[in-house]
Each structure stands twice: as C-alpha cells, then as structure tokens.
Write an enzyme that holds these catalytic residues in place. Structure first.
Site, PDB file in Angstrom:
ATOM      1  N   CYS A 102      15.105  45.169 -11.778  1.00 14.68           N
ATOM      2  CA  CYS A 102      14.825  46.327 -10.926  1.00 14.68           C
ATOM      3  C   CYS A 102      15.473  46.233  -9.546  1.00 14.68           C
ATOM      4  O   CYS A 102      15.380  47.179  -8.753  1.00 14.68           O
ATOM      5  CB  CYS A 102      13.317  46.507 -10.783  1.00 14.68           C
ATOM      6  SG  CYS A 102      12.483  46.597 -12.377  1.00 14.68           S
ATOM      7  N   HIS A 105       9.217  49.109  -2.600  1.00 15.41           N
ATOM      8  CA  HIS A 105       9.440  48.992  -4.044  1.00 15.41           C
ATOM      9  C   HIS A 105       8.286  49.684  -4.768  1.00 15.41           C
ATOM     10  O   HIS A 105       8.505  50.422  -5.723  1.00 15.41           O
ATOM     11  CB  HIS A 105       9.555  47.522  -4.443  1.00 15.41           C
ATOM     12  CG  HIS A 105       9.937  47.307  -5.861  1.00 15.41           C
ATOM     13  ND1 HIS A 105      11.081  47.840  -6.415  1.00 15.41           N
ATOM     14  CD2 HIS A 105       9.315  46.632  -6.871  1.00 15.41           C
ATOM     15  CE1 HIS A 105      11.163  47.493  -7.695  1.00 15.41           C
ATOM     16  NE2 HIS A 105      10.100  46.769  -7.991  1.00 15.41           N
ATOM     17  N   GLU A 126       3.849  43.020  -1.885  1.00 17.14           N
ATOM     18  CA  GLU A 126       4.772  43.695  -0.973  1.00 17.14           C
ATOM     19  C   GLU A 126       4.091  44.042   0.342  1.00 17.14           C
ATOM     20  O   GLU A 126       4.689  43.892   1.420  1.00 17.14           O
ATOM     21  CB  GLU A 126       5.344  44.956  -1.621  1.00 17.14           C
ATOM     22  CG  GLU A 126       6.392  45.640  -0.755  1.00 17.14           C
ATOM     23  CD  GLU A 126       7.138  46.756  -1.450  1.00 17.14           C
ATOM     24  OE1 GLU A 126       8.184  47.187  -0.917  1.00 17.14           O
ATOM     25  OE2 GLU A 126       6.685  47.197  -2.532  1.00 17.14           O
ATOM     26  N   LYS A 180       8.325  56.246  -6.075  1.00 15.10           N
ATOM     27  CA  LYS A 180       8.045  56.057  -7.502  1.00 15.10           C
ATOM     28  C   LYS A 180       6.789  56.820  -7.905  1.00 15.10           C
ATOM     29  O   LYS A 180       6.551  57.067  -9.089  1.00 15.10           O
ATOM     30  CB  LYS A 180       7.886  54.575  -7.822  1.00 15.10           C
ATOM     31  CG  LYS A 180       9.185  53.769  -7.770  1.00 15.10           C
ATOM     32  CD  LYS A 180       8.951  52.319  -8.182  1.00 15.10           C
ATOM     33  CE  LYS A 180      10.254  51.527  -8.173  1.00 15.10           C
ATOM     34  NZ  LYS A 180      10.748  51.232  -6.815  1.00 15.10           N
ATOM     35  N   HIS A 215       9.541  54.667 -12.336  1.00 14.81           N
ATOM     36  CA  HIS A 215      10.375  53.503 -12.033  1.00 14.81           C
ATOM     37  C   HIS A 215      11.669  53.565 -12.842  1.00 14.81           C
ATOM     38  O   HIS A 215      11.659  53.418 -14.061  1.00 14.81           O
ATOM     39  CB  HIS A 215       9.596  52.234 -12.366  1.00 14.81           C
ATOM     40  CG  HIS A 215      10.184  50.984 -11.806  1.00 14.81           C
ATOM     41  ND1 HIS A 215      11.457  50.917 -11.274  1.00 14.81           N
ATOM     42  CD2 HIS A 215       9.668  49.726 -11.685  1.00 14.81           C
ATOM     43  CE1 HIS A 215      11.691  49.684 -10.868  1.00 14.81           C
ATOM     44  NE2 HIS A 215      10.625  48.943 -11.105  1.00 14.81           N
ATOM     45  N   PHE A 270      12.075  41.682 -12.103  1.00 14.29           N
ATOM     46  CA  PHE A 270      11.741  40.575 -12.989  1.00 14.29           C
ATOM     47  C   PHE A 270      12.812  39.488 -12.829  1.00 14.29           C
ATOM     48  O   PHE A 270      13.998  39.772 -12.689  1.00 14.29           O
ATOM     49  CB  PHE A 270      11.710  41.038 -14.445  1.00 14.29           C
ATOM     50  CG  PHE A 270      10.460  41.811 -14.828  1.00 14.29           C
ATOM     51  CD1 PHE A 270       9.473  42.106 -13.914  1.00 14.29           C
ATOM     52  CD2 PHE A 270      10.297  42.240 -16.141  1.00 14.29           C
ATOM     53  CE1 PHE A 270       8.333  42.814 -14.271  1.00 14.29           C
ATOM     54  CE2 PHE A 270       9.156  42.949 -16.520  1.00 14.29           C
ATOM     55  CZ  PHE A 270       8.171  43.237 -15.589  1.00 14.29           C
TER      56      PHE A 270
END
Length: 414
Positions: free
Chosen positions: A164, A304, A315, A336, A341, A402
């Site tokens: 991502c 994010h 975050e 998002k 996403h 990831f």
C-alpha cells in the site's frame, strides 16, 4: 549537490468516485461515497460483497481498442490517468529531450485479473491455450512500460512494488530523479485492480476487510471506534513532475511544489504496524527533514487512515510523536472513508487530494466518523463528517503497507 526544485504540473485519476481530479475532489468535499456492491463477479459466497469498484470504465477514451486488449485492468487505469495528467500538463514530448523524461508507477498486486483469467483458461482448455499476451498483461511493470511507449519516453522507467506504499514510493523515487538532476520530467503514481475473486477472497481470509454488507457506504470508518476493517478498492492516480525552472520557462500551470520524501520500514511484522508508530514517525521525520521544515509548518495531514483497528491507533501515535502539541492543531483526514483503499494506488490519489486542498483551500472530511475512538485520541482533529474551509500552504501525505513499508511526501504551495 544542491537539490533542484520539483513542481507538479499535471493531475489524473480513475477511482470508484470519479474519473478526474476535479470531479474527485468535489465529490470528496461533498462527502460522497464510491463504495457499492461488486458487480463484476459473483460475490454471493463471499463474506464481503462490496468494494470501491470502478463502474462503466471505457478505456477506449484513452487507448486504442487493439492496444487496450494487451493490458490488464490496472494498466488500463494507469493509462487513463496518465492521459489525463499529460493533457493537463500541456507537455508536448516532440519538443522535449525524451532521455530526460521517464515513468515510475507503483502497484501492490499488478495484473492479478490476468493471472486469474489465464489460470482458468489453462485448467479448462490446456496450456496450449494460454495467451501470448499473458505475460505483458500480468507483469507489474506493464503500467510504467506502456506509458513510456505511448509517449516515447527514454529516461528512468520502472515499477515500485511495496504493497500500500507503492504509489507514494513511486512518486518519491520520481521526485529524487528530478531533484537530483537525472531527469527533468517524470510521469508517476500508482495503479491497482485487485478487486477480483482471488484478491477479494484473500483479503477476506486475512480478516482485513469490513463486513458491513448491509450498508457498504458507511463501511469505511477511519478513526471511528466502530470500524471493522478497510474497504478494498481499485483505480489509479498519476502526476506529472517537472524541474521548476523548465516548467516556468514553458509557461506550465504549476499546482504545487513537491518538497520532501521519507521512507522507512518497521522491520516488525508482515501485516501489523509497530504498535507505538515508531516506523511511521521516523518516516514523517525524514520527509520533513528532506523538506527542511519543522512540524509546525504542516497545515494538513492526509492520513493513511485505513479504518483497521491497528493502523489508525499506530498512525495517530506516530503523528503525536512528531508533531507534539501541534498534532492537536493540525487537521488530519482519511479520504479512504469515501474511496476505500486503492492499495498501491492509494498514495498517488491521496497526494492529488493534498494538491487540490492547497489549491482550493478546502479540507475534505473523514466521513462516517461518528464516534471518535479514544485510543486514536479524542483531542485530535480528524475533520469528521463535513468539509472545512481552510488555508493550507503545506500538506503531508502518509502511506504504510504490508511488509512494514512506510512512505511520506510533503507538498506545498508555490
């Protein structure tokens, strides 16, 4: 060697919410959702039956029909967004040194639809029926390669794959090329089309996704205490980067200046972030240092903000580590919440949002944020539900993936 100034002169995107940067930003500020039931394949046996699916997409508006058949869906999205961005920039490569221009486009998954299609064909009809175009459709570098071929680019052209964080890493690497003097023009961003049977099934099995099948439009809930996972989406975002002096010389419209880039890895877990947000914090610190800016100069953060239990808390902790008390004065939103996403394309689309925020003086909201999670800090300003007028000179955009991959970009008003 001193760093050259890098500006953004073109924007293009394809998302479930809109098919241009202007339309996307308007829809985001109105709090509209691009999340709906999936129609491209039968999801009746899946625990999740919705996503950010791009519907009624006509690639032939951007690419010759014959050529488009040699492209996976993610490459088609990239070509559409690149076409928009380059038309927006006004560039004419017949007048440019094409050895000083390239394309760096990220993707987290690449041509997964092509892999699925070819696998089914081989199972049903045997290996002799595999398509001779299978490889060029499925390879992750197909988007950057096709963009370079379309426009005759001869400079640095490659693909970044970092889950991502791919789109943000791609833009960061393109930024370094221009800032360091290796290139004058870079076409960059991210593209993804993983909303497929295997893509959806895999994320379902990992228990990463929201399961709000009864009301998909409220499923993406970053920083909300009732969030239950992210929403899988598809699309692309592409930007044109240029060295400032040459952009001004040709009379280009300059949207913003790309100021800084940071990248780290958590080195911790293949899917979970460091709980204390240390990796994300280090990335923001590097990006700010690269931009030669203190945290107090940041007027807006595009988080994010996936809407997963672990990401949002980590975050938020990272932002507080770097920004201190200024964290409570800085608007932080996750787009998002409207878009879902887009995996490897998310960072590119979100940087486009940051550029539009700077130009339009409006901050889009974090939709569906009805009950702010105290673990994310009730004092932080996530701009819930409603857009806000605000003068934004400098914005920061975060992407985490990831593998522990972290990337951050800083962009400012010219």
């Amino acid at each position: 060697m001193s760093k050259r100034r890098v500006v953004i002169t073109g924007l293009g995107c394809v998302t479930a919410l809109a098919e241009s940067a202007d339309e996307l930003f308007t829809a985001l500020c109105e709090g509209k959702s691009g999340i709906s039931n999936i129609e491209s394949f039968d999801t009746s046996a899946y625990p999740v039956r919705f996503g950010g699916e791009v519907k009624n997409f006509d690639v032939t508006k951007y690419v010759d029909k014959r050529q488009s058949k040699r492209m996976d869906r993610f490459t088609q999205f990239a070509m559409a967004a690149a076409s928009q961005a380059l038309n927006d920039s006004g560039l004419d490569f017949s007048k440019e040194d094409v050895f000083r221009a390239g394309a760096i486009v990220g993707t987290g998954i690449g041509g997964i639809k092509e892999i699925e299609d070819q696998h089914l064909k081989i199972l049903e009809k045997g290996p002799s029926k595999a398509s001779p175009f299978g490889v060029v459709r499925l390879m992750a570098n197909a988007a950057s390669g096709n963009i370079a071929i379309r426009y005759g680019l001869r400079g640095p052209t490659f693909c970044v794959v970092s889950a991502c964080a791919s789109g943000t890493h791609a833009i960061g690497e393109a930024f370094l090329n221009v800032a360091g003097g290796r290139s004058d023009i870079m076409i960059t961003g991210g593209a993804e089309a993983a909303l497929t049977p295997i893509g959806l099934a895999s994320f379902c099995a990992a228990r990463s996704l929201s399961t709000r099948n009864d009301n998909p439009q409220v499923a993406s809930r970053p920083f909300d205490r009732d969030r239950d996972g992210f929403v899988l989406s598809e699309g692309a975002g592409i930007l044109v980067l240029e060295e400032e002096g040459r952009a001004k010389k040709r009379g280009a419209h300059i949207y913003a200046e790309l100021l800084g880039y940071g990248a780290t890895d958590d080195g911790y877990h293949i899917t979970a972030p460091l709980p204390d947000g240390d990796g994300a914090a280090a990335t923001m610190k590097l990006a700010l240092a690269d931009a030669n800016l203190p945290p107090e100069k940041i007027d807006y953060i595009n988080a994010h903000g996936t809407g997963t239990k672990l990401n949002d808390v980590a975050e938020s902790a990272a932002i507080k580590k770097i920004f201190g008390e200024h964290a409570y004065k800085t608007p932080v939103t996750s787009t998002k919440s409207c878009l879902g996403h887009l995996l490897g394309a998310s960072g590119a689309v979100e940087l486009i949002v940051c550029v539009k925020v700077i130009n339009e003086s409006v901050i889009p909201p974090t939709t569906n944020l009805e009950n702010q999670d105290e673990q994310c800090d009730l004092k932080m300003d996530y701009v819930p539900l409603t857009a806000r007028q605000a003068k934004v000179n400098i914005a920061l955009s975060n992407s985490f993936g990831f593998g522990g991959h972290n990337a951050c970009l800083v962009v400012g008003k010219v």
